[in-house]
Design a protein around this motif. Structure first.
Motif, PDB file in Angstrom:
ATOM      1  N   LEU A  15       0.833  -1.199   0.000  1.00 34.69           N
ATOM      2  CA  LEU A  15       0.000   0.000   0.000  1.00 34.69           C
ATOM      3  C   LEU A  15       0.871   1.254   0.000  1.00 34.69           C
ATOM      4  O   LEU A  15       0.619   2.208  -0.741  1.00 34.69           O
ATOM      5  N   LEU A 132     -11.574  -3.773  -6.059  1.00 36.31           N
ATOM      6  CA  LEU A 132     -10.411  -3.208  -5.374  1.00 36.31           C
ATOM      7  C   LEU A 132     -10.854  -2.075  -4.446  1.00 36.31           C
ATOM      8  O   LEU A 132     -10.406  -1.987  -3.293  1.00 36.31           O
ATOM      9  N   PHE A 133     -11.770  -1.226  -4.951  1.00 40.20           N
ATOM     10  CA  PHE A 133     -12.279  -0.121  -4.144  1.00 40.20           C
ATOM     11  C   PHE A 133     -12.936  -0.633  -2.866  1.00 40.20           C
ATOM     12  O   PHE A 133     -12.701  -0.089  -1.778  1.00 40.20           O
ATOM     13  N   VAL A 134     -13.734  -1.686  -2.990  1.00 33.68           N
ATOM     14  CA  VAL A 134     -14.419  -2.235  -1.820  1.00 33.68           C
ATOM     15  C   VAL A 134     -13.412  -2.703  -0.778  1.00 33.68           C
ATOM     16  O   VAL A 134     -13.553  -2.410   0.424  1.00 33.68           O
ATOM     17  N   MET A 135     -12.381  -3.406  -1.221  1.00 35.83           N
ATOM     18  CA  MET A 135     -11.390  -3.913  -0.274  1.00 35.83           C
ATOM     19  C   MET A 135     -10.648  -2.772   0.412  1.00 35.83           C
ATOM     20  O   MET A 135     -10.445  -2.790   1.624  1.00 35.83           O
ATOM     21  N   LEU A 136     -10.251  -1.768  -0.366  1.00 38.68           N
ATOM     22  CA  LEU A 136      -9.526  -0.636   0.219  1.00 38.68           C
ATOM     23  C   LEU A 136     -10.436   0.147   1.169  1.00 38.68           C
ATOM     24  O   LEU A 136     -10.012   0.540   2.254  1.00 38.68           O
ATOM     25  N   ASP A 137     -11.695   0.325   0.770  1.00 35.67           N
ATOM     26  CA  ASP A 137     -12.637   1.027   1.642  1.00 35.67           C
ATOM     27  C   ASP A 137     -12.850   0.259   2.944  1.00 35.67           C
ATOM     28  O   ASP A 137     -12.925   0.853   4.024  1.00 35.67           O
ATOM     29  N   ASP A 138     -12.944  -1.063   2.837  1.00 36.77           N
ATOM     30  CA  ASP A 138     -13.132  -1.876   4.037  1.00 36.77           C
ATOM     31  C   ASP A 138     -11.912  -1.789   4.951  1.00 36.77           C
ATOM     32  O   ASP A 138     -12.041  -1.714   6.181  1.00 36.77           O
ATOM     33  N   ILE A 139     -10.727  -1.808   4.358  1.00 40.05           N
ATOM     34  CA  ILE A 139      -9.504  -1.672   5.154  1.00 40.05           C
ATOM     35  C   ILE A 139      -9.504  -0.325   5.873  1.00 40.05           C
ATOM     36  O   ILE A 139      -9.208  -0.233   7.070  1.00 40.05           O
ATOM     37  N   ILE A 140      -9.865   0.721   5.122  1.00 44.85           N
ATOM     38  CA  ILE A 140      -9.889   2.064   5.706  1.00 44.85           C
ATOM     39  C   ILE A 140     -10.917   2.133   6.839  1.00 44.85           C
ATOM     40  O   ILE A 140     -10.612   2.622   7.933  1.00 44.85           O
ATOM     41  N   GLN A 142     -12.107  -0.275   8.626  1.00 42.80           N
ATOM     42  CA  GLN A 142     -11.625  -1.127   9.707  1.00 42.80           C
ATOM     43  C   GLN A 142     -10.610  -0.384  10.580  1.00 42.80           C
ATOM     44  O   GLN A 142     -10.633  -0.493  11.809  1.00 42.80           O
TER      45      GLN A 142
ATOM     46  N   ARG B  14      -7.573   6.431  -1.985  1.00 39.67           N
ATOM     47  CA  ARG B  14      -7.771   5.219  -1.184  1.00 39.67           C
ATOM     48  C   ARG B  14      -6.437   4.597  -0.775  1.00 39.67           C
ATOM     49  O   ARG B  14      -6.248   4.178   0.364  1.00 39.67           O
ATOM     50  N   SER B 123     -14.521  -8.116   3.341  1.00 42.76           N
ATOM     51  CA  SER B 123     -13.971  -8.336   1.993  1.00 42.76           C
ATOM     52  C   SER B 123     -12.477  -8.659   1.998  1.00 42.76           C
ATOM     53  O   SER B 123     -11.935  -9.079   0.983  1.00 42.76           O
TER      54      SER B 123
END
Lengths: 145, 145
Positions: A15, A132-140, A142, B14, B123
């Motif tokens: 990242l 990819l957006f969903v995963m990054l948004d979820d990481i953020i 979290q 992101r 995710s």
DNA sequence: TTAGTTTATATCGTTCACGATGCAAATATA
DNA sequence: TATATTTGCATCGTGAACGATATAAACTAA
């Protein structure tokens, strides 16, 4: 030994590197107009909604005000924004776009597409972008806790 | 207007945010041992292979030597590494772990798992990790040109 | 109304990042 | 061998990030 310490197994390093390299891709496009990437982010926020207090801009970018304040002062010095005390709440500093700041949107009109194209490849396409957006948004989300 | 300028449509923002927040998650764990995240990255590189010239470390982390040199000098001041002129090539500075630097690996043994767990969510799971890694690696390769 | 607390922003110090530049050692070329 | 070029690292200046702290305005409660 120690598989877990291998650089190849680190999400954060990926990242960190992807972020740095993509920011570098913006650099020539923005530098032409005297902007840095974080300053461009502030413009994105103000183009969406002009005249916001420092705190709202900082919250939107998930940054601290002690990062945003000096950045805004540099943008003020460049004549891109103005900063003025809030009328109803004198603690607030309301940041507004100048004409120069508004006009930059036209001048930077090709930037999103140019940078977007720069990352397209085998695994990263308009089709895989949303995932990819969903995963990054979820990481953020979290990590915002 | 201008969908393309919306913050929600920006990959870079992101990556930038996820990188910052994940680095922040390392902070308390590393700070306990007087380390910053970039310094931790240097340790990962040296734990894999000790005694490397500055240039090899910089290349591995995709950083410039003018970023890595001051960082290594701080680590030297902390007694984590030593820096000494190369024998065969006097231009090189060979960076080696001290005992303190090697011992840090044991002390930080829980860090990868702790941080890894911090990002797990709907995710992002051990199953979806590889797909995310591929996309980030492709983005990085694409931008390294 | 006064005193205590919270909120909004600013200031300060340290550590990255990184472009630009400098310098000495190594290498290539004349 | 002398000169030019390249390579490896360092120095300098600027702009983030961010923890810690400060200050004034707004709010809350006694």
């Amino acid at each position: 030994m120690e598989e877990k310490f291998k650089l190849e197994n680190q999400l954060c390093f990926r990242l960190y590197t992807a972020s740095r390299l993509l920011t570098q891709a913006y650099h020539p496009l923005l530098g032409e107009h005297g902007l840095t990437y974080p300053q461009y982010l502030v413009l994105l926020v103000l183009w969406e909604k002009d005249a916001q207090p420092v705190n709202d801009i900082a919250k939107r970018l998930l940054l601290e005000t002690n990062t945003v304040t000096p950045l805004l002062k540099r943008m003020e010095a460049e004549g891109i924004v103005t900063r003025s005390k809030g009328k109803e709440d004198a603690r607030q500093m309301i940041v507004k776009l100048t004409k120069k700041g508004r006009d930059l949107q036209q001048k930077l009109t090709d930037v999103p597409e140019t940078v977007g194209n720069a990352v397209l490849c085998e695994s990263v396409t308009p089709e895989t972008f949303p995932g990819l957006f969903v995963m990054l948004d979820d990481i953020i989300d979290q990590l915002k806790q």
